[in-house]
Motif scaffolding. Sequence first.
Motif, PDB file in Angstrom:
ATOM      1  N   ILE A  48      29.945  38.241  29.581  1.00 35.92           N
ATOM      2  CA  ILE A  48      30.300  37.324  30.659  1.00 35.92           C
ATOM      3  C   ILE A  48      30.238  38.012  32.014  1.00 35.92           C
ATOM      4  CG2 ILE A  48      32.143  35.929  31.659  1.00 35.92           C
ATOM      5  CD1 ILE A  48      30.804  34.724  29.260  1.00 35.92           C
ATOM      6  N   ALA A  49      30.926  39.141  32.146  1.00 40.29           N
ATOM      7  CA  ALA A  49      31.046  39.767  33.460  1.00 40.29           C
ATOM      8  C   ALA A  49      31.307  41.258  33.312  1.00 40.29           C
ATOM      9  CB  ALA A  49      32.174  39.128  34.256  1.00 40.29           C
ATOM     10  N   ARG A  58      29.536  44.694  40.372  1.00 41.60           N
ATOM     11  CA  ARG A  58      29.836  43.565  39.506  1.00 41.60           C
ATOM     12  C   ARG A  58      28.542  42.910  39.052  1.00 41.60           C
ATOM     13  NH1 ARG A  58      33.571  43.025  43.595  1.00 41.60           N
ATOM     14  NH2 ARG A  58      35.770  42.907  43.005  1.00 41.60           N
ATOM     15  N   SER A  59      28.602  42.262  37.920  1.00 39.82           N
ATOM     16  CA  SER A  59      27.487  41.425  37.496  1.00 39.82           C
ATOM     17  C   SER A  59      28.029  40.327  36.589  1.00 39.82           C
ATOM     18  CB  SER A  59      26.416  42.232  36.765  1.00 39.82           C
ATOM     19  OG  SER A  59      26.912  42.746  35.552  1.00 39.82           O
ATOM     20  N   TYR A  60      27.280  39.252  36.489  1.00 41.64           N
ATOM     21  CA  TYR A  60      27.706  38.093  35.707  1.00 41.64           C
ATOM     22  C   TYR A  60      26.541  37.573  34.883  1.00 41.64           C
ATOM     23  CZ  TYR A  60      31.593  38.092  38.996  1.00 41.64           C
ATOM     24  OH  TYR A  60      32.679  38.452  39.747  1.00 41.64           O
ATOM     25  N   GLU A  65      27.594  32.487  36.268  1.00 42.86           N
ATOM     26  CA  GLU A  65      27.461  32.881  37.674  1.00 42.86           C
ATOM     27  C   GLU A  65      27.702  31.678  38.582  1.00 42.86           C
ATOM     28  OE1 GLU A  65      24.472  35.678  38.464  1.00 42.86           O
ATOM     29  OE2 GLU A  65      25.609  36.134  40.286  1.00 42.86           O
ATOM     30  N   THR A  69      34.542  34.541  38.398  1.00 44.83           N
ATOM     31  CA  THR A  69      34.573  35.786  39.155  1.00 44.83           C
ATOM     32  C   THR A  69      35.580  36.740  38.530  1.00 44.83           C
ATOM     33  OG1 THR A  69      36.211  34.898  40.693  1.00 44.83           O
ATOM     34  CG2 THR A  69      33.896  34.752  41.369  1.00 44.83           C
ATOM     35  N   THR A  70      35.311  38.025  38.638  1.00 47.14           N
ATOM     36  CA  THR A  70      36.230  39.023  38.112  1.00 47.14           C
ATOM     37  C   THR A  70      36.587  40.005  39.207  1.00 47.14           C
ATOM     38  OG1 THR A  70      36.624  40.600  36.308  1.00 47.14           O
ATOM     39  CG2 THR A  70      34.407  40.589  37.270  1.00 47.14           C
ATOM     40  N   LEU A  81      39.916  37.423  35.361  1.00 47.29           N
ATOM     41  CA  LEU A  81      38.715  36.600  35.274  1.00 47.29           C
ATOM     42  C   LEU A  81      39.111  35.194  35.701  1.00 47.29           C
ATOM     43  CD1 LEU A  81      35.694  36.444  34.397  1.00 47.29           C
ATOM     44  CD2 LEU A  81      36.525  35.592  32.181  1.00 47.29           C
TER      45      LEU A  81
END
Length: 128
Positions: A48-49, A58-60, A65, A69-70, A81
């Motif tokens: 997920i993230a 960060r990446s999703y 996306e 958000t984390t 999250l």
Amino acid sequence: QVQLVESGGGLVQAGGSLKLSCAVSGSISSSYAIAWFRQAPGKEREFIAYLNWWGGSRSYAGSVEGRFTTHRDNAETTVYLQMNSLKSEDTAVYYCAASPTALDRYAAAPFPAKWMYWGQGTQVTVSS
């Protein structure tokens, strides 16, 4: 050793929001990375993230996306999250995971085998 405890799951209507927490304890350092995964019944665990401990990377997953958000509160050892605009297909058990070293966000982070520590998971159910 690192311990992870997720919380915040529950039942929510489609379009609603939930905020999950991952309480991290143990020998954490700034080199650590954290990820969120989820697993629906009969499906493989899905990335997920990703977040590195100092928050600079960060990446999703494409499926979340713009909706999820984390982040980590710098004053705490808790990673969050935030999940908005939830859909029925977001229903799953959500896990946080930790790695002692930062992982390549795209080449390594999406693979569960790359993560050393896991929490017990928290159930998220989205009703349509």
